[in-house]
Design an enzyme around this catalytic site. Structure first.
Site, PDB file in Angstrom:
ATOM      1  N   HIS A 290     -38.853  67.944   4.481  1.00 58.00           N
ATOM      2  CA  HIS A 290     -38.416  68.955   5.443  1.00 58.00           C
ATOM      3  C   HIS A 290     -36.898  68.960   5.515  1.00 58.00           C
ATOM      4  CE1 HIS A 290     -42.366  69.212   7.751  1.00 58.00           C
ATOM      5  NE2 HIS A 290     -42.524  68.052   7.155  1.00 58.00           N
TER       6      HIS A 290
ATOM      7  N   HIS B 178     -43.935  66.421   0.468  1.00 59.37           N
ATOM      8  CA  HIS B 178     -42.926  67.443   0.746  1.00 59.37           C
ATOM      9  C   HIS B 178     -41.824  66.859   1.608  1.00 59.37           C
ATOM     10  CE1 HIS B 178     -46.034  67.675   3.861  1.00 59.37           C
ATOM     11  NE2 HIS B 178     -45.058  67.953   4.710  1.00 59.37           N
TER      12      HIS B 178
HETATM   13  P1  5GP Z   1     -46.152  67.436   7.581  1.00 59.20           P
HETATM   14  O1  5GP Z   1     -46.551  67.199   8.989  1.00 59.20           O
HETATM   15  O2  5GP Z   1     -47.335  67.290   6.652  1.00 59.20           O
HETATM   16  O3  5GP Z   1     -44.955  66.681   7.132  1.00 59.20           O
HETATM   17  O4  5GP Z   1     -45.667  68.920   7.544  1.00 59.20           O
HETATM   18  C1  5GP Z   1     -46.406  69.995   7.108  1.00 59.20           C
HETATM   19  C2  5GP Z   1     -45.564  71.217   7.391  1.00 59.20           C
HETATM   20  O5  5GP Z   1     -46.148  72.307   6.726  1.00 59.20           O
HETATM   21  C3  5GP Z   1     -45.489  71.564   8.879  1.00 59.20           C
HETATM   22  O6  5GP Z   1     -44.130  71.619   9.253  1.00 59.20           O
HETATM   23  C4  5GP Z   1     -46.166  72.931   8.962  1.00 59.20           C
HETATM   24  O7  5GP Z   1     -45.500  73.763   9.856  1.00 59.20           O
HETATM   25  C5  5GP Z   1     -46.075  73.438   7.551  1.00 59.20           C
HETATM   26  N1  5GP Z   1     -47.160  74.285   7.125  1.00 59.20           N
HETATM   27  C6  5GP Z   1     -48.478  74.107   7.370  1.00 59.20           C
HETATM   28  N2  5GP Z   1     -49.190  75.070   6.744  1.00 59.20           N
HETATM   29  C7  5GP Z   1     -48.306  75.863   6.098  1.00 59.20           C
HETATM   30  C8  5GP Z   1     -48.445  77.018   5.275  1.00 59.20           C
HETATM   31  O8  5GP Z   1     -49.527  77.525   5.025  1.00 59.20           O
HETATM   32  N3  5GP Z   1     -47.298  77.547   4.786  1.00 59.20           N
HETATM   33  C9  5GP Z   1     -46.070  77.020   5.047  1.00 59.20           C
HETATM   34  N4  5GP Z   1     -45.004  77.626   4.503  1.00 59.20           N
HETATM   35  N5  5GP Z   1     -45.900  75.923   5.820  1.00 59.20           N
HETATM   36  C10 5GP Z   1     -47.006  75.362   6.333  1.00 59.20           C
END
Ligand code: 5GP
Length: 138
Positions: free
Chosen positions: A104, A102
């Site tokens: 951001h 993903h």
């Molecule tokens: P990563 O650290 O893997 O790049 O980011 C994961 C992101 O997913 C984090 O910013 C966190 O806030 C978001 N996130 C985690 N669980 C959920 C969820 O159930 N729904 C949504 N919309 N975002 C989530």
């Protein structure tokens, strides 16, 4: 490491878990981050299964970047942000917490520090409103 299909984003992509959806087509889903680091924090999730950038199909990456740009512009317009951060983490030591690729899109506001990563839960009504506003600008 292998892709784990039980991750939360895989469940959201399958419709098994809810989200504040902004946009969806055959290649990607766009939704509001529920722990926003700034107002308007949005996630672009390619549907093709990969843990992150490192094991992604280059064709999936090529397809998603124009959508990342569209979302960045729409989020900037809706939030009136002063800038946009693009973030993408690969494996836990680098900050990755959900192991499905993903991107951001995180608005930057003049004089405002970036919030903590994946900490404070956003307000559902505000996230729903933002999702609709960003969708309208895409
Ligand atoms: P990563 O650290 O893997 O790049 O980011 C994961 C992101 O997913 C984090 O910013 C966190 O806030 C978001 N996130 C985690 N669980 C959920 C969820 O159930 N729904 C949504 N919309 N975002 C989530």
């Amino acid at each position: 490491m292998a892709y784990d299909p039980t991750n939360i984003f895989a469940k959201i992509l399958k419709g098994e878990m809810p989200c504040h959806k902004v946009y969806e087509d055959e290649t990607a889903l766009v939704m509001m981050d529920i722990f926003p680091q700034a107002k308007g924090h949005t996630l672009i999730i390619p549907k093709a299964a990969s843990r992150n950038l490192l094991d992604a199909d280059p064709a999936a990456l090529s397809a998603v970047i124009p959508l990342v740009q569209r979302v960045a512009n729409a989020v900037k317009t809706v939030t009136n942000a002063d800038g946009i951060r693009l973030a993408q983490f690969n494996e836990a030591p680098a900050g990755q917490t959900v192991f499905h690729l993903h991107f951001h899109v995180i608005p930057a506001y003049e004089g405002q520090a970036l919030g903590a990563h994946a900490s404070g839960r956003g307000d559902d009504a505000e996230l729903a409103t933002l999702a609709a506003e960003v969708a309208a600008k895409l």
